[in-house]
Design a protein around this motif. Structure first.
Motif, PDB file in Angstrom:
ATOM      1  N   TYR A 294      -8.939  -0.873   7.102  1.00 57.47           N
ATOM      2  CA  TYR A 294      -7.520  -1.119   7.343  1.00 57.47           C
ATOM      3  C   TYR A 294      -6.656  -0.115   6.576  1.00 57.47           C
ATOM      4  CZ  TYR A 294      -2.943  -3.368   7.145  1.00 57.47           C
ATOM      5  OH  TYR A 294      -1.594  -3.623   7.210  1.00 57.47           O
ATOM      6  N   ILE A 295      -6.987   0.113   5.323  1.00 56.64           N
ATOM      7  CA  ILE A 295      -6.227   1.064   4.503  1.00 56.64           C
ATOM      8  C   ILE A 295      -6.278   2.456   5.130  1.00 56.64           C
ATOM      9  CG2 ILE A 295      -6.155   2.239   2.262  1.00 56.64           C
ATOM     10  CD1 ILE A 295      -7.181  -0.428   1.036  1.00 56.64           C
ATOM     11  N   GLU A 296      -7.461   2.862   5.554  1.00 55.42           N
ATOM     12  CA  GLU A 296      -7.612   4.188   6.167  1.00 55.42           C
ATOM     13  C   GLU A 296      -6.888   4.266   7.515  1.00 55.42           C
ATOM     14  OE1 GLU A 296     -11.851   5.516   4.146  1.00 55.42           O
ATOM     15  OE2 GLU A 296     -11.858   4.538   6.109  1.00 55.42           O
ATOM     16  N   SER A 297      -6.827   3.141   8.237  1.00 51.61           N
ATOM     17  CA  SER A 297      -6.135   3.138   9.540  1.00 51.61           C
ATOM     18  C   SER A 297      -4.643   3.404   9.379  1.00 51.61           C
ATOM     19  CB  SER A 297      -6.350   1.797  10.250  1.00 51.61           C
ATOM     20  OG  SER A 297      -5.528   0.773   9.698  1.00 51.61           O
ATOM     21  N   LEU A 298      -4.121   3.130   8.188  1.00 50.27           N
ATOM     22  CA  LEU A 298      -2.710   3.388   7.906  1.00 50.27           C
ATOM     23  C   LEU A 298      -2.480   4.819   7.416  1.00 50.27           C
ATOM     24  CD1 LEU A 298      -1.819   0.063   6.042  1.00 50.27           C
ATOM     25  CD2 LEU A 298      -1.311   0.654   8.426  1.00 50.27           C
ATOM     26  N   GLY A 299      -3.572   5.572   7.283  1.00 54.81           N
ATOM     27  CA  GLY A 299      -3.457   6.975   6.899  1.00 54.81           C
ATOM     28  C   GLY A 299      -3.624   7.255   5.423  1.00 54.81           C
ATOM     29  N   TYR A 300      -4.076   6.229   4.654  1.00 51.05           N
ATOM     30  CA  TYR A 300      -4.239   6.415   3.212  1.00 51.05           C
ATOM     31  C   TYR A 300      -5.709   6.636   2.874  1.00 51.05           C
ATOM     32  CZ  TYR A 300       0.350   4.201   3.319  1.00 51.05           C
ATOM     33  OH  TYR A 300       1.657   3.892   3.599  1.00 51.05           O
TER      34      TYR A 300
ATOM     35  N   LEU B 295       0.836  -1.203   0.000  1.00 50.98           N
ATOM     36  CA  LEU B 295       0.000   0.000   0.000  1.00 50.98           C
ATOM     37  C   LEU B 295       0.870   1.252   0.000  1.00 50.98           C
ATOM     38  CD1 LEU B 295      -2.687  -1.053   2.631  1.00 50.98           C
ATOM     39  CD2 LEU B 295      -3.013  -0.880   0.159  1.00 50.98           C
ATOM     40  N   GLU B 296       1.910   1.250   0.803  1.00 45.95           N
ATOM     41  CA  GLU B 296       2.801   2.408   0.873  1.00 45.95           C
ATOM     42  C   GLU B 296       3.440   2.693  -0.482  1.00 45.95           C
ATOM     43  OE1 GLU B 296       6.621   4.060   3.466  1.00 45.95           O
ATOM     44  OE2 GLU B 296       6.136   1.925   3.477  1.00 45.95           O
ATOM     45  N   ALA B 297       3.930   1.635  -1.123  1.00 46.73           N
ATOM     46  CA  ALA B 297       4.586   1.818  -2.424  1.00 46.73           C
ATOM     47  C   ALA B 297       3.605   2.301  -3.482  1.00 46.73           C
ATOM     48  CB  ALA B 297       5.231   0.502  -2.861  1.00 46.73           C
ATOM     49  N   LEU B 298       2.426   1.718  -3.498  1.00 51.42           N
ATOM     50  CA  LEU B 298       1.418   2.120  -4.476  1.00 51.42           C
ATOM     51  C   LEU B 298       0.977   3.569  -4.245  1.00 51.42           C
ATOM     52  CD1 LEU B 298      -0.788  -1.111  -4.587  1.00 51.42           C
ATOM     53  CD2 LEU B 298       0.618  -0.236  -6.466  1.00 51.42           C
ATOM     54  N   TYR B 299       0.719   3.905  -3.001  1.00 52.20           N
ATOM     55  CA  TYR B 299       0.271   5.266  -2.685  1.00 52.20           C
ATOM     56  C   TYR B 299       1.337   6.289  -3.070  1.00 52.20           C
ATOM     57  CZ  TYR B 299      -1.414   9.311  -0.114  1.00 52.20           C
ATOM     58  OH  TYR B 299      -1.850  10.575   0.222  1.00 52.20           O
ATOM     59  N   ASN B 300       2.580   5.985  -2.744  1.00 54.53           N
ATOM     60  CA  ASN B 300       3.675   6.901  -3.085  1.00 54.53           C
ATOM     61  C   ASN B 300       3.869   7.032  -4.591  1.00 54.53           C
ATOM     62  OD1 ASN B 300       4.197   7.450  -0.398  1.00 54.53           O
ATOM     63  ND2 ASN B 300       5.797   5.897  -0.219  1.00 54.53           N
ATOM     64  N   ALA B 301       3.384   6.021  -5.326  1.00 51.42           N
ATOM     65  CA  ALA B 301       3.468   6.062  -6.790  1.00 51.42           C
ATOM     66  C   ALA B 301       2.229   6.719  -7.405  1.00 51.42           C
ATOM     67  CB  ALA B 301       3.637   4.649  -7.339  1.00 51.42           C
ATOM     68  N   GLY B 302       1.334   7.216  -6.551  1.00 54.76           N
ATOM     69  CA  GLY B 302       0.183   7.970  -7.048  1.00 54.76           C
ATOM     70  C   GLY B 302      -1.059   7.160  -7.335  1.00 54.76           C
ATOM     71  N   VAL B 303      -1.135   5.925  -6.812  1.00 62.57           N
ATOM     72  CA  VAL B 303      -2.288   5.066  -7.079  1.00 62.57           C
ATOM     73  C   VAL B 303      -3.434   5.396  -6.120  1.00 62.57           C
ATOM     74  CG1 VAL B 303      -3.120   2.677  -7.144  1.00 62.57           C
ATOM     75  CG2 VAL B 303      -0.805   3.223  -7.946  1.00 62.57           C
ATOM     76  N   ARG B 304      -4.636   5.430  -6.678  1.00 61.52           N
ATOM     77  CA  ARG B 304      -5.853   5.661  -5.895  1.00 61.52           C
ATOM     78  C   ARG B 304      -6.398   4.316  -5.441  1.00 61.52           C
ATOM     79  NH1 ARG B 304     -11.265   5.459  -7.922  1.00 61.52           N
ATOM     80  NH2 ARG B 304     -12.756   6.402  -6.499  1.00 61.52           N
ATOM     81  N   PHE B 305      -6.833   4.223  -4.177  1.00 64.37           N
ATOM     82  CA  PHE B 305      -7.356   2.975  -3.631  1.00 64.37           C
ATOM     83  C   PHE B 305      -8.889   2.964  -3.615  1.00 64.37           C
ATOM     84  CE2 PHE B 305      -3.312   3.166  -0.889  1.00 64.37           C
ATOM     85  CZ  PHE B 305      -2.579   2.492  -1.858  1.00 64.37           C
ATOM     86  N   LEU B 306      -9.412   1.796  -3.911  1.00 65.38           N
ATOM     87  CA  LEU B 306     -10.847   1.536  -3.857  1.00 65.38           C
ATOM     88  C   LEU B 306     -11.015   0.220  -3.128  1.00 65.38           C
ATOM     89  CD1 LEU B 306     -13.697   2.382  -4.923  1.00 65.38           C
ATOM     90  CD2 LEU B 306     -13.216   0.981  -6.948  1.00 65.38           C
ATOM     91  N   SER B 307     -11.955   0.160  -2.172  1.00 65.63           N
ATOM     92  CA  SER B 307     -12.042  -1.061  -1.390  1.00 65.63           C
ATOM     93  C   SER B 307     -13.422  -1.253  -0.765  1.00 65.63           C
ATOM     94  CB  SER B 307     -10.968  -1.055  -0.289  1.00 65.63           C
ATOM     95  OG  SER B 307     -10.860  -2.339   0.293  1.00 65.63           O
ATOM     96  N   THR B 308     -13.502  -2.328   0.026  1.00 69.67           N
ATOM     97  CA  THR B 308     -14.740  -2.702   0.706  1.00 69.67           C
ATOM     98  C   THR B 308     -14.480  -2.808   2.203  1.00 69.67           C
ATOM     99  OG1 THR B 308     -14.219  -5.055   0.468  1.00 69.67           O
ATOM    100  CG2 THR B 308     -15.567  -4.059  -1.254  1.00 69.67           C
TER     101      THR B 308
END
Length: 200
Positions: free
Chosen positions: A43-49, A24-37
């Motif tokens: 969990y993703i939001e708990s990491l600050g993304y 997640l860290e690598a993807l976010y730093n590379a500019g990727v937008r996350f979509l989830s359920t």
């Protein structure tokens, strides 16, 4: 290097979260937008993304006790649309379908539930429907979409992102799709064997 295709949006729906954080860290730093359920999104939001929610895309909440979350044309259209097809692009524009470039899934632990002596009801509920469908859709459309079908492939994706940023080659996507169909084949075989042994 062969031409690469960018990952702009990743749909992430995993049962096991272990090992996901560095990806997640690598993807976010590379500019990727996350979509989830549900739990994965939390969990993703708990990491600050920041993380978009599938229900905000589809207009439907998770229903039937979580049995139906991702099964919707606005999700599967975003995965299965062929970017080089004029007719597909017309449908995408007509129905306002956003492209999904990476699908990352870790399936419900069906075999583990069987091994641990789960009840029939518990075992049945660990038959993953949405996850398997997401894997098959992304693997089918590997020319445009990257698929990571189990946590055992997290490291491979992480290596790709570290070396190439949020970009994949068609060869890499084909290799990931091949592994993905191995995952679905093994999973369905395990389910079939359990049903055979529990034929009443």
């Amino acid at each position: 290097m062969e031409n690469t295709t960018p990952i702009r949006t990743a749909l992430i729906s995993v049962y096991h979260k272990e090992g996901l954080e560095p990806v997640l860290e690598a993807l976010y730093n590379a500019g990727v937008r996350f979509l989830s359920t549900g739990g994965t999104g939390e969990y993703i939001e708990s990491l600050g993304y920041p993380c978009g929610r599938v229900e905000d895309v589809t207009g439907y909440p998770s229903i039937l006790g979580g049995r139906v979350k991702t099964l919707h044309p606005l999700i599967f259209g975003g995965i299965l649309s062929r970017r080089d097809r004029v007719d597909d692009r017309a449908d995408v524009a007509k129905y306002n379908i956003a492209s999904i470039d990476l699908v990352l899934v870790d399936l419900y632990p069906f075999e583990k539930t069987v091994e641990e002596g789960g009840t029939c009801e518990e075992i049945i509920e660990k038959i993953d429907i949405g996850g398997i469908s997401l894997i098959r859709a992304a693997a089918k459309n590997y020319k445009d979409v990257a698929i990571v079908a189990s946590r055992s492939e997290y490291g491979e994706l992480l290596d790709i992102v570290k070396k190439q940023g949020a970009n994949t080659t068609e060869k890499q996507r084909h290799e990931l799709a091949t592994k993905a169909f191995s995952v679905t084949s093994h999973y369905d075989t395990a389910i079939h064997q359990w049903f055979e042994l529990n034929n009443k």
